[in-house]
Design a protein around this motif. Structure first.
Motif, PDB file in Angstrom:
ATOM      1  N   ILE A 124       0.843  -1.201   0.000  1.00 16.94           N
ATOM      2  CA  ILE A 124       0.000   0.000   0.000  1.00 16.94           C
ATOM      3  C   ILE A 124       0.874   1.244   0.000  1.00 16.94           C
ATOM      4  O   ILE A 124       0.601   2.223  -0.716  1.00 16.94           O
ATOM      5  CB  ILE A 124      -0.968  -0.015   1.204  1.00 16.94           C
ATOM      6  CG1 ILE A 124      -2.023  -1.097   1.000  1.00 16.94           C
ATOM      7  CG2 ILE A 124      -1.641   1.336   1.381  1.00 16.94           C
ATOM      8  CD1 ILE A 124      -2.936  -1.299   2.182  1.00 16.94           C
ATOM      9  N   ASP A 125       1.962   1.196   0.751  1.00 14.50           N
ATOM     10  CA  ASP A 125       2.905   2.320   0.798  1.00 14.50           C
ATOM     11  C   ASP A 125       3.524   2.554  -0.589  1.00 14.50           C
ATOM     12  O   ASP A 125       3.649   3.693  -1.043  1.00 14.50           O
ATOM     13  CB  ASP A 125       3.971   2.049   1.852  1.00 14.50           C
ATOM     14  CG  ASP A 125       4.840   3.257   2.096  1.00 14.50           C
ATOM     15  OD1 ASP A 125       4.291   4.386   2.107  1.00 14.50           O
ATOM     16  OD2 ASP A 125       6.072   3.087   2.261  1.00 14.50           O
ATOM     17  N   CYS A 183       2.210   1.741  -3.474  1.00 16.67           N
ATOM     18  CA  CYS A 183       1.145   2.267  -4.349  1.00 16.67           C
ATOM     19  C   CYS A 183       0.932   3.758  -4.105  1.00 16.67           C
ATOM     20  O   CYS A 183       0.706   4.520  -5.057  1.00 16.67           O
ATOM     21  CB  CYS A 183      -0.155   1.505  -4.105  1.00 16.67           C
ATOM     22  SG  CYS A 183      -0.120  -0.172  -4.776  1.00 16.67           S
ATOM     23  N   LYS A 184       0.989   4.206  -2.835  1.00 16.71           N
ATOM     24  CA  LYS A 184       0.817   5.627  -2.528  1.00 16.71           C
ATOM     25  C   LYS A 184       1.949   6.447  -3.124  1.00 16.71           C
ATOM     26  O   LYS A 184       1.731   7.538  -3.684  1.00 16.71           O
ATOM     27  CB  LYS A 184       0.741   5.836  -1.023  1.00 16.71           C
ATOM     28  CG  LYS A 184      -0.578   5.384  -0.422  1.00 16.71           C
ATOM     29  CD  LYS A 184      -0.609   5.647   1.058  1.00 16.71           C
ATOM     30  CE  LYS A 184      -1.922   5.157   1.657  1.00 16.71           C
ATOM     31  NZ  LYS A 184      -1.974   5.373   3.108  1.00 16.71           N
ATOM     32  N   LYS A 185       3.186   5.934  -3.047  1.00 12.71           N
ATOM     33  CA  LYS A 185       4.332   6.640  -3.626  1.00 12.71           C
ATOM     34  C   LYS A 185       4.177   6.753  -5.143  1.00 12.71           C
ATOM     35  O   LYS A 185       4.433   7.810  -5.736  1.00 12.71           O
ATOM     36  CB  LYS A 185       5.631   5.924  -3.279  1.00 12.71           C
ATOM     37  CG  LYS A 185       6.058   6.078  -1.846  1.00 12.71           C
ATOM     38  CD  LYS A 185       7.359   5.334  -1.597  1.00 12.71           C
ATOM     39  CE  LYS A 185       7.741   5.406  -0.124  1.00 12.71           C
ATOM     40  NZ  LYS A 185       8.950   4.617   0.146  1.00 12.71           N
ATOM     41  N   SER A 221       1.395   6.696  -6.784  1.00 11.80           N
ATOM     42  CA  SER A 221       0.291   7.611  -7.054  1.00 11.80           C
ATOM     43  C   SER A 221       0.737   9.063  -6.971  1.00 11.80           C
ATOM     44  O   SER A 221       0.372   9.886  -7.824  1.00 11.80           O
ATOM     45  CB  SER A 221      -0.848   7.343  -6.070  1.00 11.80           C
ATOM     46  OG  SER A 221      -1.883   8.253  -6.282  1.00 11.80           O
ATOM     47  N   THR A 222       1.555   9.400  -5.972  1.00 13.20           N
ATOM     48  CA  THR A 222       2.061  10.778  -5.869  1.00 13.20           C
ATOM     49  C   THR A 222       2.984  11.113  -7.045  1.00 13.20           C
ATOM     50  O   THR A 222       2.948  12.237  -7.574  1.00 13.20           O
ATOM     51  CB  THR A 222       2.801  10.998  -4.547  1.00 13.20           C
ATOM     52  OG1 THR A 222       3.860  10.052  -4.432  1.00 13.20           O
ATOM     53  CG2 THR A 222       1.852  10.870  -3.366  1.00 13.20           C
TER      54      THR A 222
END
Length: 171
Positions: free
Chosen positions: A59-60, A62-64, A66-67
């Motif tokens: 999840i971490d 994926c967040k990176k 996405s940013t």
């Protein structure tokens, strides 16, 4: 090659085909070099993410990602707006150049058409309108001049002219 001799056509075709083969080889080599350089750049800047681990780590990641995608999207939008602004300025400058240069009018060609042929061209052959205006005019007979009758008495004319001469002399 001496100046007096010309190259034969078969020799020209042979040299042309050789040049085309060399150019094709260069283009092929250039595309291979570009593909290798692209792959090297992608490997250097975009390392493969480590997908091993628990769900929180994924999840971490994926967040990176996405940013990073959002940042790249903003940069793309900014670049697109700059390009549109530059295109608009170019268009405005082209319009100014045309305005300053002025529009050159082509020289007019002399067309020899009568009024009848123009009407036939505009209205078609069905509507036959006659533009011969002279045919509609009244016939006027010229009257004989009275001076012809006075031509016999030349002394009177001389006396009239003598009076005019005296007018100019006294003035």
């Amino acid at each position: 090659m001496p100046q007096g001799k010309k190259m034969t056509t078969s020799r020209k075709h042979h040299l042309k085909s050789l040049m085309l083969k060399i150019a094709a080889n260069w283009i092929e080599q250039e595309t291979k070099d570009l593909a290798v350089a692209k792959k090297a750049h992608l490997d250097e800047t975009c390392a493969k993410p480590n997908l091993t681990g628990d769900q929180a780590a994924l999840i971490d990641v994926c967040k990176k990602l996405s940013t990073l995608i959002d940042k790249v999207d903003e940069d793309r939008y900014d670049a697109m707006m700059k390009v549109e602004k530059a295109n608009k300025e170019i268009k405005d400058l082209k319009i100014k150049v045309v305005d300053l240069a002025g529009v050159k009018k082509p020289p007019l060609k002399r067309v020899r058409l009568t009024a009848d042929t123009m009407l036939k061209a505009l209205l078609g052959a069905r509507n036959s309108v006659n533009m011969d205006l002279r045919s509609n005019l009244k016939q006027v007979k010229k009257e004989a001049k009275e001076e012809a009758a006075d031509a016999g008495d030349w002394r009177k004319n001389v006396e009239d002219k003598a009076d005019r001469k005296k007018m100019f002399e006294t003035a």
